[in-house]
Design an enzyme around this catalytic site. Structure first.
Site, mmCIF file in Angstrom:
data_model
loop_
_atom_site.group_PDB
_atom_site.id
_atom_site.type_symbol
_atom_site.label_atom_id
_atom_site.label_comp_id
_atom_site.label_asym_id
_atom_site.label_seq_id
_atom_site.Cartn_x
_atom_site.Cartn_y
_atom_site.Cartn_z
ATOM 1 N N ASP A 39 19.776 21.868 -3.575
ATOM 2 C CA ASP A 39 18.957 22.861 -2.899
ATOM 3 C C ASP A 39 18.636 22.284 -1.516
ATOM 4 O OD1 ASP A 39 17.532 25.099 -2.223
ATOM 5 O OD2 ASP A 39 16.383 25.179 -4.074
HETATM 6 C C1 BGC Z 1 15.960 27.933 -1.963
HETATM 7 C C2 BGC Z 1 17.300 28.337 -2.521
HETATM 8 C C3 BGC Z 1 18.160 28.885 -1.425
HETATM 9 C C4 BGC Z 1 18.280 27.859 -0.316
HETATM 10 C C5 BGC Z 1 19.174 28.288 0.829
HETATM 11 C C6 BGC Z 1 16.083 27.068 -0.726
HETATM 12 O O1 BGC Z 1 14.869 26.858 -0.117
HETATM 13 O O2 BGC Z 1 15.236 27.254 -2.965
HETATM 14 O O3 BGC Z 1 17.129 29.278 -3.550
HETATM 15 O O4 BGC Z 1 19.415 29.218 -1.940
HETATM 16 O O5 BGC Z 1 16.995 27.605 0.202
HETATM 17 O O6 BGC Z 1 18.617 29.300 1.557
#
Ligand code: BGC
Length: 745
Positions: free
Chosen positions: A290
């Protein structure tokens, strides 16, 4: 482009000439791995590490965005230091970036473009929690398919979706992104979305990413990013099944989550990323972190610095680093120091190259970059019709006193009131992608359009969603007084749920309930239209409003869908995928709880209950009314004993006893009465959505096999145990008929 093909040709020639060792080719997978190996064999360590690096482009949103590539990125792409971008959107723009990769980098390895397409790219669909309320996986597969078409046409290869986290705590804002509290429903939705996005990997499909692996929804206190500490058994039986279902449906990527679980951050957990995912489940794709979740191992106190974090994550099996730059900065040194083996890096690189091959990017890196196609495929009428259909089916009728709904068509004046009544931003929902408020129909617009001048529609905002001013009440009361009925649109704003949007209260924000109380004094019937990303504790509305329709955040076609459902063009059929508590103090409250040694009994003091609350939630899991009524009878079992080799047919008669045609979700639950470990009071094991004409009766059959009765027992093995089971069938998780059977050895 030509140069690129010359390059590919030379790789093939090299491979065939025996310069590169090619394994015996006997299947598609072998062919693929031979191609992957032939590329890998040409790569330097730096180029390999570059493939593991993913950056967010961070330049505005817009499908046709045309910007020149900043020099820093251009240089990195040329040097092979980036394997993937996300948030770079548009056929033309992704073309520009891809061109640098395949024309100016030494090995010309194509980039893979990711994006959060969660419930729509430009045409937005209901938020995933709302989609789950349809209880129609095949419909949700179609929704994902439409989302894929739009995203793929705008240069995107990969969505960070579906989010499959089980959530038992509505304070957690990300509950809106998932399918609610149940592992069975959640698994079906996870698999449906994976199929819908990925399809046959044509150039109108995108690869999916099951996230957030794992346990993220178990955040203590419902506070986003917070510690997760759940037992291994609950983790395996409740939280993991939707991930496994995604893997079984063929998902090509997973995203490692931010949270720790039982002391080990998921993004550094070999147990999760290797032992369960790859060894137990046989997952062949790659795992992305993530956003900065590798870097955050330092904040967790699990790594001493960014370099150590990179070492831990890569060795644990985390292939691609989203945004922490730990891999790109430190992996080479870690290899030199012997802390990371190049062979481990090779494995991750191969997993990523494999997907790039599968997407056809080595054959045609510009496969997704077609401007005409982009213009043609975005916001098509088909996509809007699909979004409207899903929206109507996602609504849950929570209350309908004296059958006030569907609305009579002969009302003279209707007052449409509330901060969400003429609001075109919030229905887009928390992950609305490029959804544009200019494309959204508001409830007011939906009503005006629907009545077509036959009824006068009056409008007043009344108050804001999150502001304590009551100045607007007067105007709202004035129009309410001169109308026959009030449509009161209240709830949350789209940015009150989603990431980092935990709330400590589940009440309607600010003065919306006060507005409802004032409107009640007019004596006019009140129909509440709720918009929200989480269960709300709406006791007062439940006690006082005439009808309540839960519409979540319904997307582009929200207003049309709401008007059509309220006027009865579509009879509501949604059911809650999550329990609605009476108050936040009841949380966590979920239907598949354990019985405890002292099950709650209000008349018995020393039992499991609150002194100041009923035992039950406001609305149970699986709940949802219809304009018609359904009666359940004759719950019969084909036999009362089963073995591992055979099965039981559970049949029930369902009759539409009301005056409207309608759909009903017939739900099957099972309870294992005695186990080597305690078992939930009910577990959803099947459901079927059926259409019944007024007066019609149907018999619905479910088949129960031994494998449906398995769980993680005292020995931590996933298996069933002989003994007595109760089976329940009904319209929700509480109002059920019951019967019994025995599993024998
Ligand atoms: C979120 C994810 C997301 C990623 C990219 C993160 O902060 O937890 O769900 O896919 O950002 O945008």
């Amino acid at each position: 482009m030509k140069k690129y093909f010359v390059f590919l040709f030379s790789i093939v020639v090299i491979a065939l000439s025996g310069f590169v060792q090619t394994p015996q080719i006997n299947s598609e997978e072998d062919k693929l791995s031979a191609r992957v190996d032939s590329v890998l064999s040409l790569m330097t360590l730096d180029e390999k590490i570059g493939q593991l690096n993913q950056l967010s482009f961070g330049i505005g949103w817009g499908p046709t965005i045309k910007v020149s590539v900043p020099d820093e990125y251009k240089q990195m792409i040329k040097e092979g230091k980036i394997g993937s971008f996300f948030n770079a959107i548009g056929a033309e723009f992704t073309y520009e970036l891809q061109k640098v990769a395949v024309q100016e980098s030494r090995l010309k390895i194509p980039l893979i473009f990711g994006l959060d397409v969660i419930h729509g790219f430009k045409t937005t669909f209901p938020i995933p929690l709302g989609e789950a309320a349809t209880w129609q996986p095949e419909l949700i597969e179609m929704s994902a398919h439409y989302q894929a078409i739009e995203a793929a046409s705008a240069g995107i290869h990969w969505t960070f979706s579906p989010m499959v986290d089980i959530a038992r705590d509505p304070r957690w804002g990300r509950i809106m992104e998932g399918s609610g509290e149940d592992p069975y429903l959640g698994s079906l939705m996870a698999a449906a979305r994976v199929r819908g996005y990925q399809g046959d990997l044509t150039d109108l499909n995108i690869i999916a990413c099951v996230k957030h692996y794992a346990g993220y929804g178990g955040a203590e206190g419902g506070r986003d990013y917070n510690t997760v500490d759940i037992s291994e058994r609950t983790f395996r039986d409740i939280y993991l099944p939707p991930f496994k279902a995604g893997v079984e449906a063929g998902v090509h990527t997973l995203m490692a989550s931010f949270n720790e679980i039982g002391g080990i951050p998921a993004s550094g957990s070999k147990y999760l990323l290797n032992d369960i995912l790859r060894e137990e489940w046989g997952f062949k794709g790659f795992v992305v972190s993530d956003w900065n979740s590798i870097g955050e191992l330092v904040d967790h106190g699990f790594a001493s610095d960014s370099k150590n974090a990179g070492e831990i994550s890569l060795n644990a099996g985390l292939d691609m680093d989203m945004e922490s730059r730990s891999y790109i900065t430190h992996l080479k040194e870690l290899v030199v120091e012997g802390k990371v083996k190049e062979s481990v890096i090779d494995k991750s690189v191969k997993r990523i190259l494999r997907i790039k091959f599968m997407l056809g990017l080595f054959d045609d890196p510009f496969r997704y970059c077609n401007k005409e196609r982009e213009q043609k495929n975005i916001m098509t009428s088909d996509a809007k019709i699909a979004s409207l259909d899903v929206a109507k089916r996602s609504f849950v009728l929570l209350k309908n006193d004296k059958n006030i709904l569907p609305l009579k068509k002969d009302y003279k004046k209707i007052a449409v009131i509330g901060p969400l009544a003429n609001n075109s931003i919030d229905p887009i929902g928390g992950w609305g992608g490029l959804g544009d408020s200019a494309d959204v129909t508001t409830v007011l617009e939906g009503f005006i359009d629907y009545v077509d001048n036959k009824t006068e529609i009056l409008y007043s905002e009344g108050c804001k969603i999150d502001d304590t001013s009551i100045k607007g009440f007067k105007d709202a009361l004035n129009i309410a007084k001169e109308s026959d009925v009030i449509i009161l649109c209240v709830g949350e704003s789209r940015d009150m749920s989603g990431e980092a949007c935990s709330r400590s209260s589940l009440d309607l924000p600010a003065v919306q309930e006060e507005l409802a109380k004032e409107l009640l004094k007019t004596g006019k019937p009140i129909i509440v239209v709720l918009m929200n990303g989480r269960p709300l504790s709406i006791n007062w509305l439940n006690d006082n409003a005439d009808a309540i329709l839960e519409t979540w955040f319904a997307g582009t076609m929200a207003g049309d869908a709401i008007a059509k459902v309220l006027f009865g063009d579509y009879n509501p059929s949604g059911k809650l995928p999550v329990t609605f508590p009476r108050t936040v103090g009841q949380v966590p409250i979920y239907y598949n709880h354990k019985n405890t040694g002292r099950p709650g009994d209000l008349k018995d003091h020393y039992t499991s209950k609150y002194l100041d609350l009923p035992l039950t939630p406001l609305y149970p899991f699986g709940y949802g009314l219809s304009y018609t009524t359904f009666e359940y009878n004759d719950l019969n079992l084909s036999k009362n004993k089963i073995t591992a080799e055979d099965s039981i047919v559970v049949s029930v008669k369902v009759e539409n006893t009301g005056k409207y045609d309608g759909e009903e979700v017939v739900q099957l639950y099972v309870q294992d009465l005695v186990g080597s470990v305690t078992r939930p009071v009910k577990e959803l094991k099947g459901f079927e959505k059926i259409m019944l004409k007024s007066g019609e009766e149907k018999s619905v059959d479910f088949i129960i096999h031994e494998k449906d009765l398995r769980f993680t027992g005292a020995d931590m093995k996933f298996k069933s145990e002989p003994g007595l089971f109760k089976v329940y069938v009904g319209t929700n998780s509480v109002d059920v008929l019951e019967n019994k059977f025995e599993l024998v050895e």
